[in-house]
Design a protein around this motif. Structure first.
Motif, mmCIF file in Angstrom:
data_model
loop_
_atom_site.group_PDB
_atom_site.id
_atom_site.type_symbol
_atom_site.label_atom_id
_atom_site.label_comp_id
_atom_site.label_asym_id
_atom_site.label_seq_id
_atom_site.Cartn_x
_atom_site.Cartn_y
_atom_site.Cartn_z
ATOM 1 N N GLN A 87 -38.878 -2.815 0.366
ATOM 2 C CA GLN A 87 -39.588 -3.966 -0.184
ATOM 3 C C GLN A 87 -40.468 -4.621 0.874
ATOM 4 N N ILE A 88 -39.936 -4.712 2.101
ATOM 5 C CA ILE A 88 -40.739 -5.267 3.189
ATOM 6 C C ILE A 88 -41.939 -4.370 3.468
ATOM 7 N N LEU A 89 -41.695 -3.056 3.506
ATOM 8 C CA LEU A 89 -42.780 -2.104 3.750
ATOM 9 C C LEU A 89 -43.840 -2.198 2.657
ATOM 10 N N TYR A 90 -43.375 -2.285 1.421
ATOM 11 C CA TYR A 90 -44.307 -2.380 0.284
ATOM 12 C C TYR A 90 -45.156 -3.651 0.386
ATOM 13 N N GLY A 91 -44.517 -4.742 0.790
ATOM 14 C CA GLY A 91 -45.247 -5.996 0.929
ATOM 15 C C GLY A 91 -46.319 -5.912 1.995
ATOM 16 N N TYR A 92 -46.011 -5.305 3.132
ATOM 17 C CA TYR A 92 -47.004 -5.166 4.201
ATOM 18 C C TYR A 92 -48.159 -4.267 3.765
#
Length: 252
Positions: A87-92
């Motif tokens: 989710q963090i990767l997707y957000g970035y």
């Protein structure tokens, strides 16, 4: 001890042997009491064997169910961690912050490499304990740093004793770690092997209950297999900071 482990039915069956034994004693001149005693003994043996076998099977089923539940919890915990990272990767990526996304990928790669090393440690019991530690302990974080290419099963130690010793060392701090708002409790393990044998450096930082008995408990875990070579005690007792060097000499 043996009788304590028996079920009441099995114990009653064994005690019932007194009945044919008395008949043999009373009617010792006749042949039928002896036959009765032999047949009765055979039936009792069959009953006891069947009940002990069922008891052993039930015990194995409970162990298997516990192992399966532990595996499910570990997988669920890891899945939750990976979902957070994704989710963090997707957000970035959506924000086009590629440098931040690369950092997340590197962090994921490091964690995967770390878990891979633990899974290949060579002792299944110890590997399972270390990989699932986060799911069974919420008062202390365990960080394990292993020497590249270290496989404990290739070292000349008894795997069961070595596994029991390392797990015991970790549990000494696990059961004494006290949750605190001042910071996270962290136990770091560094495993390495040289010509002198296996060496484990344990560094703990955090709150401890019954801190004065830690050294004694660690030495009990090492009895017969390892030595507590070095202990650096904290200078102040408000927040514990201990570093211990433990050496497992090679068997003669």
């Amino acid at each position: 001890m043996m009788f304590r482990k028996m079920t009441l039915t099995a114990l009653a069956a064994i005690l019932s042997l007194a009945i044919p034994a008395v008949t043999v004693f009373i009617w010792h001149r006749y042949w039928w009491p002896l036959i009765l005693f032999v047949l009765w003994t055979f039936v009792v043996c069959v009953i006891v064997w069947g009940m002990e076998r069922r008891k052993h099977r039930e015990h194995c089923d409970r162990l298997l169910a516990h192992a399966q539940l532990s595996a499910i919890r570990t997988l669920s915990h890891h899945r939750h961690d990976w979902m957070n990272e994704l989710q963090i990767l997707y957000g970035y990526l959506r924000l086009n912050k590629l440098d931040k996304a690369v950092d997340v990928v590197d962090r994921i790669r490091v964690r995967m490499d770390h878990d891979s090393k633990l899974s290949q440690i060579g002792i299944p019991e110890l590997a399972s304990f270390l990989l699932s530690f986060r799911t069974v302990c919420d008062t202390m974080r365990l960080d394990v740093d292993m020497q590249d290419g270290l496989h404990l099963d290739r070292l000349p130690y008894e795997a069961e004793k070595l596994s029991r010793a390392v797990i015991g060392l970790v549990n000494v701090f696990r059961f004494r770690a006290v949750s605190s708002i001042s910071g996270e409790n962290v136990l770091k393990l560094k495993l390495s092997c040289a010509e002198g044998g296996l060496k484990i450096v344990m560094a703990y930082e955090g709150e401890l209950a019954a801190a004065d008995s830690v050294i004694v408990e660690l030495e009990k875990c090492l009895e017969g297999i390892g030595l507590l070579d070095q202990v650096d005690e904290p200078a102040e007792k408000t927040r514990q900071a201990r570093t211990m060097v433990i050496h497992f000499p090679l068997p003669a």
